[in-house]
Design a protein around this motif. Sequence first.
Motif: not given
Length: 273
Positions: A190-213
């Motif tokens: 199977v090819d999982i290259r196009k699998v992407t992460p989801k975001t749940n309601d715990n998100c506080t929009d702190c932008k850490i994920c943006v900065n570390v990607c």
Amino acid sequence: MDKKINTLYFSATGTTEKIVCEIAREISKDIDGKIMNINNIDFTLPKVREESVSFSEQDIVIVGVPVYAGRVPNVLLKYLSSIKGNGALAVSVAVYGNRNYDDALIELKDILELNGFKVIGAGAFIGEHSFSKILAKGRPDEKDMTIARNFAHSMYGKFVTGHEIKNLTVKGNKPYRKYYKPRNKEGVPVDIRKVTPKTNDNCTDCKICVNVCPMGSIDFKDVSKLNGICIKCGACIKKCPHGAKYYDDEDYLRHKYELEIEFASRKEPELFI
């Protein structure tokens, strides 16, 4: 030792950085144990990869990459191929998640040598798997770091003795094996290259994920969206302070579970000197 020590690494979750920097620190110690200046080049984030770097015969470069599907991550090949060695000495380091490093180490060595480096040592080390918080949990640990320091001492011995640098042999195949692919419950790849992460309601929009990607793919205005590819490096998941990022793809989760079960037994670093 009259040489400049450099590190050059990609490390989305910090495991490769830990090994590479420890080797560099140990090499850079003078006779009194004082650490000389080290030039650190962390090319994890996309902005750094926009500019190539060049070294000289006066440089020693500890180069580290993670292992993705048994190879050097293909998203790094363009940048790595742009680096100029110009006769610099290099130590190549591949860090994998306790499954196998397959052909990543020999591939990295080949890239460096084609770029004009003289590779005098190579090591495959283990770091916590990017998919998991269980597989190789907490690694590299102190045992790994001790091995890294001893490896550095062996490299240092090569520098100071001035022995002729001979062709280094490392484990791997030529031609390189194809990228490792997981299989579904029917045993079909199977090819999982196009699998992407989801975001749940715990998100506080702190932008850490943006900065570390490392691909710069997470949208700044809406962190639940991706504007580019996901390489499954685990940075956004492991560095989120609220556990807001996750994967729910069936094939991905099955593969993650199989890795955690099948490769639970501890593997040790392999060194080539």
